[in-house]
Design a protein around this motif. Structure first.
Motif, PDB file in Angstrom:
ATOM      1  N   GLY A  60       1.044  -1.442   0.725  1.00  0.00           N
ATOM      2  CA  GLY A  60       0.244   0.579  -0.102  1.00  0.00           C
ATOM      3  C   GLY A  60       0.778   1.192  -0.104  1.00  0.00           C
ATOM      4  O   GLY A  60       0.425   2.560   0.563  1.00  0.00           O
ATOM      5  N   LEU A  61       2.203   0.980  -0.233  1.00  0.00           N
ATOM      6  CA  LEU A  61       3.140   2.435  -0.590  1.00  0.00           C
ATOM      7  C   LEU A  61       3.060   2.622  -1.657  1.00  0.00           C
ATOM      8  O   LEU A  61       3.814   3.668  -1.898  1.00  0.00           O
ATOM      9  N   GLY A  62       2.417   2.221  -2.854  1.00  0.00           N
ATOM     10  CA  GLY A  62       3.069   2.826  -3.903  1.00  0.00           C
ATOM     11  C   GLY A  62       4.535   2.423  -4.830  1.00  0.00           C
ATOM     12  O   GLY A  62       5.444   2.073  -3.390  1.00  0.00           O
ATOM     13  N   LEU A  63       4.720   1.933  -5.746  1.00  0.00           N
ATOM     14  CA  LEU A  63       6.005   1.957  -6.274  1.00  0.00           C
ATOM     15  C   LEU A  63       7.029   2.690  -5.630  1.00  0.00           C
ATOM     16  O   LEU A  63       7.959   1.947  -5.774  1.00  0.00           O
ATOM     17  N   THR A  64       6.597   3.842  -5.671  1.00  0.00           N
ATOM     18  CA  THR A  64       8.270   4.380  -5.103  1.00  0.00           C
ATOM     19  C   THR A  64       8.201   4.446  -3.767  1.00  0.00           C
ATOM     20  O   THR A  64       9.187   5.051  -3.239  1.00  0.00           O
ATOM     21  N   GLY A  65       7.073   4.517  -2.578  1.00  0.00           N
ATOM     22  CA  GLY A  65       7.172   4.505  -1.107  1.00  0.00           C
ATOM     23  C   GLY A  65       7.773   2.966  -1.265  1.00  0.00           C
ATOM     24  O   GLY A  65       9.186   2.981  -0.168  1.00  0.00           O
ATOM     25  N   VAL A  66       7.832   1.485  -1.777  1.00  0.00           N
ATOM     26  CA  VAL A  66       8.295   0.236  -1.589  1.00  0.00           C
ATOM     27  C   VAL A  66      10.132   0.951  -2.152  1.00  0.00           C
ATOM     28  O   VAL A  66      10.947   0.130  -1.591  1.00  0.00           O
ATOM     29  N   SER A  67      10.343   1.413  -2.765  1.00  0.00           N
ATOM     30  CA  SER A  67      11.680   1.456  -3.606  1.00  0.00           C
ATOM     31  C   SER A  67      12.076   2.054  -2.224  1.00  0.00           C
ATOM     32  O   SER A  67      13.567   1.775  -2.256  1.00  0.00           O
ATOM     33  N   VAL A  68      11.262   3.399  -1.396  1.00  0.00           N
ATOM     34  CA  VAL A  68      12.071   3.963  -1.241  1.00  0.00           C
ATOM     35  C   VAL A  68      12.108   3.158   0.262  1.00  0.00           C
ATOM     36  O   VAL A  68      13.995   2.823   1.070  1.00  0.00           O
ATOM     37  N   LEU A  69      11.153   2.251   0.890  1.00  0.00           N
ATOM     38  CA  LEU A  69      12.102   1.355   2.125  1.00  0.00           C
ATOM     39  C   LEU A  69      12.665   0.169   1.268  1.00  0.00           C
ATOM     40  O   LEU A  69      13.754  -0.117   2.791  1.00  0.00           O
ATOM     41  N   MET A  70      13.069  -0.013   0.078  1.00  0.00           N
ATOM     42  CA  MET A  70      13.439  -1.555   0.658  1.00  0.00           C
ATOM     43  C   MET A  70      15.092  -0.952   0.063  1.00  0.00           C
ATOM     44  O   MET A  70      15.987  -1.888   0.141  1.00  0.00           O
ATOM     45  N   SER A  71      15.704   0.759  -0.139  1.00  0.00           N
ATOM     46  CA  SER A  71      16.627   1.180  -0.772  1.00  0.00           C
ATOM     47  C   SER A  71      17.432   1.125   0.552  1.00  0.00           C
ATOM     48  O   SER A  71      18.597   0.951   1.299  1.00  0.00           O
ATOM     49  N   ALA A  72      16.529   1.822   1.290  1.00  0.00           N
ATOM     50  CA  ALA A  72      16.494   2.183   3.125  1.00  0.00           C
ATOM     51  C   ALA A  72      17.438   0.453   3.764  1.00  0.00           C
ATOM     52  O   ALA A  72      18.033   1.095   4.339  1.00  0.00           O
ATOM     53  N   LEU A  73      16.481   0.140   3.891  1.00  0.00           N
ATOM     54  CA  LEU A  73      16.758  -1.744   4.222  1.00  0.00           C
ATOM     55  C   LEU A  73      18.219  -2.339   3.702  1.00  0.00           C
ATOM     56  O   LEU A  73      19.110  -3.228   4.098  1.00  0.00           O
ATOM     57  N   LEU A  74      18.469  -1.784   2.225  1.00  0.00           N
ATOM     58  CA  LEU A  74      19.624  -2.087   1.376  1.00  0.00           C
ATOM     59  C   LEU A  74      20.922  -1.943   2.172  1.00  0.00           C
ATOM     60  O   LEU A  74      21.717  -2.104   2.259  1.00  0.00           O
ATOM     61  N   ALA A  75      20.528  -0.568   2.840  1.00  0.00           N
ATOM     62  CA  ALA A  75      21.605   1.250   2.578  1.00  0.00           C
ATOM     63  C   ALA A  75      22.547   0.514   4.350  1.00  0.00           C
ATOM     64  O   ALA A  75      22.702  -0.114   4.405  1.00  0.00           O
ATOM     65  N   VAL A  76      21.003  -0.103   5.330  1.00  0.00           N
ATOM     66  CA  VAL A  76      21.303  -1.117   6.794  1.00  0.00           C
ATOM     67  C   VAL A  76      22.501  -2.316   6.126  1.00  0.00           C
ATOM     68  O   VAL A  76      23.574  -2.547   7.190  1.00  0.00           O
ATOM     69  N   VAL A  77      21.659  -3.457   5.068  1.00  0.00           N
ATOM     70  CA  VAL A  77      22.183  -4.520   5.172  1.00  0.00           C
ATOM     71  C   VAL A  77      23.857  -4.232   5.077  1.00  0.00           C
ATOM     72  O   VAL A  77      24.981  -4.702   5.232  1.00  0.00           O
ATOM     73  N   LEU A  78      24.421  -3.257   3.948  1.00  0.00           N
ATOM     74  CA  LEU A  78      25.579  -3.113   3.268  1.00  0.00           C
ATOM     75  C   LEU A  78      26.355  -2.441   4.237  1.00  0.00           C
ATOM     76  O   LEU A  78      27.383  -2.909   4.150  1.00  0.00           O
ATOM     77  N   VAL A  79      25.906  -1.839   5.180  1.00  0.00           N
ATOM     78  CA  VAL A  79      26.532  -1.041   5.411  1.00  0.00           C
ATOM     79  C   VAL A  79      27.442  -1.914   7.088  1.00  0.00           C
ATOM     80  O   VAL A  79      28.044  -2.410   7.371  1.00  0.00           O
ATOM     81  N   VAL A  80      26.436  -3.426   7.276  1.00  0.00           N
ATOM     82  CA  VAL A  80      26.617  -4.726   7.857  1.00  0.00           C
ATOM     83  C   VAL A  80      27.542  -5.119   7.524  1.00  0.00           C
ATOM     84  O   VAL A  80      28.937  -5.562   7.903  1.00  0.00           O
ATOM     85  N   GLN A  81      27.323  -5.267   5.967  1.00  0.00           N
ATOM     86  CA  GLN A  81      28.782  -5.763   5.146  1.00  0.00           C
ATOM     87  C   GLN A  81      30.024  -5.356   5.056  1.00  0.00           C
ATOM     88  O   GLN A  81      30.724  -5.876   5.609  1.00  0.00           O
ATOM     89  N   PHE A  82      29.863  -4.218   4.744  1.00  0.00           N
ATOM     90  CA  PHE A  82      31.094  -3.376   4.693  1.00  0.00           C
ATOM     91  C   PHE A  82      31.722  -3.462   6.323  1.00  0.00           C
ATOM     92  O   PHE A  82      33.090  -3.494   5.999  1.00  0.00           O
ATOM     93  N   ARG A  83      31.812  -3.456   6.974  1.00  0.00           N
ATOM     94  CA  ARG A  83      32.341  -3.576   7.693  1.00  0.00           C
ATOM     95  C   ARG A  83      32.154  -4.951   8.668  1.00  0.00           C
ATOM     96  O   ARG A  83      33.113  -5.415   9.662  1.00  0.00           O
ATOM     97  N   THR A  84      31.597  -6.437   8.387  1.00  0.00           N
ATOM     98  CA  THR A  84      32.535  -8.058   8.417  1.00  0.00           C
ATOM     99  C   THR A  84      34.079  -7.432   7.579  1.00  0.00           C
ATOM    100  O   THR A  84      34.028  -6.504   7.031  1.00  0.00           O
ATOM    101  N   THR A  85      34.464  -7.946   8.399  1.00  0.00           N
ATOM    102  CA  THR A  85      35.956  -8.505   8.404  1.00  0.00           C
ATOM    103  C   THR A  85      36.666  -9.256   6.623  1.00  0.00           C
ATOM    104  O   THR A  85      37.358 -10.050   6.574  1.00  0.00           O
TER     105      THR A  85
END
Length: 279
Positions: A60-85
């Motif tokens: 119910g967020l529309g295509l743009t809203g879903v895109s923003v949400l999933m991009s934010a989740l991806l950013a969080v996971v990538l931060v974790v990925q970059f912090r792994t050794t």
């Protein structure tokens, strides 16, 4: 299939050596390219297609809203990925699954919300991906995924992965619409294209790095075609399983494989072998 076994000349991943960019080299941050890699990659691309459709329909967020949400989740996971050794299967494949969804949403936004023709978006994504590869190689002197061992190389790697998903989505939709093959015939076409790349690599000597990246791009429309065939209504040429069932089944299989790899470590790169190949 294992394309990325031969190496281009580059700095090794051994401790204490230095990459061309000046960063000290560490552990490789991506998995060994085995049959498990390709299976999970195709499953992630399938989930990227069905999950993007599911979220767009149900959230119910529309295509743009879903895109923003999933991009934010991806950013969080990538931060974790970059912090792994070092490579961690769970974190890495979660990032790939999310980047698959985001890459699909980027292409869908351009097509559905902005009216950009698929020919244009496919061309633009191809050009941007080529630029990423050129800059990556000029700075690091290698595109090999056996050398994702500095923050700089990891940044280029994930940029390349994002645009392979976006390019694969746009190119796959373009082929499907222009050729009107239907879902399973499209999947067969892209499967044959991947087989041709494998043949060119193993029998004709096509460079291992380029074989890998070409196959990586082609797995995106292959997975999307499989996902659409399973999830779309029978009247539209699919099996009618729906996006919920299809996404759940594929996510379960991905989870099982990732847990297996986390326990067995069958996809962990041997740093000594990598160093020998790079020497």
């Amino acid at each position: 299939m294992t394309y990325e076994t031969s190496q281009t000349p580059a700095a090794t991943a051994a401790d204490g050596q230095v990459a061309p960019s000046g960063h000290r080299l560490g552990w490789n941050k991506v998995p060994e390219v085995t049959v498990f890699f390709w299976i999970i990659k195709v499953l992630c691309t399938t989930v990227g297609e069905t999950a993007a459709d599911l979220l767009n329909e149900k959230a119910g967020l529309g295509l743009t809203g879903v895109s923003v949400l999933m991009s934010a989740l991806l950013a969080v996971v990538l931060v974790v990925q970059f912090r792994t050794t070092a490579y961690r299967a769970g974190v890495y494949w979660l990032a790939v699954a999310l980047i698959s969804v985001v890459g699909t949403l980027i292409s869908d936004n351009l097509t559905d919300n902005m009216g950009v023709p698929l020919e244009t978006s496919t061309t633009v994504f191809a050009v941007v991906l080529a630029i990423v590869f050129v800059v990556w190689y000029r700075r690091e002197r290698t595109l090999s995924i056996h050398h994702i061992d500095t923050p700089s190389r990891e940044s280029y790697y994930w940029l390349a992965v994002l645009f392979t998903f976006a390019l694969g989505t746009a190119a796959g939709d373009l082929v499907s619409e222009r050729m009107a093959l239907g879902y399973w015939l499209s999947a067969l076409l892209f499967g044959l294209a991947i087989a041709a790349v494998a043949l060119a690599h193993f029998k004709l000597g096509l460079d291992a790095v380029w074989s890998f990246w070409i196959a990586y791009i082609l797995t995106r429309p292959l997975g999307a075609s499989i996902g659409d065939y399973l999830s779309q209504p029978t009247g539209d040429g699919g099996l009618g399983l729906g996006t919920v069932v299809t996404s759940a089944v594929f996510l379960t299989v991905i989870l099982a494989l990732v847990v297996y790899l986390s326990v067995t470590r069958k996809d962990v790169t041997d740093p000594q072998r990598t160093a020998r190949h790079a020497a």
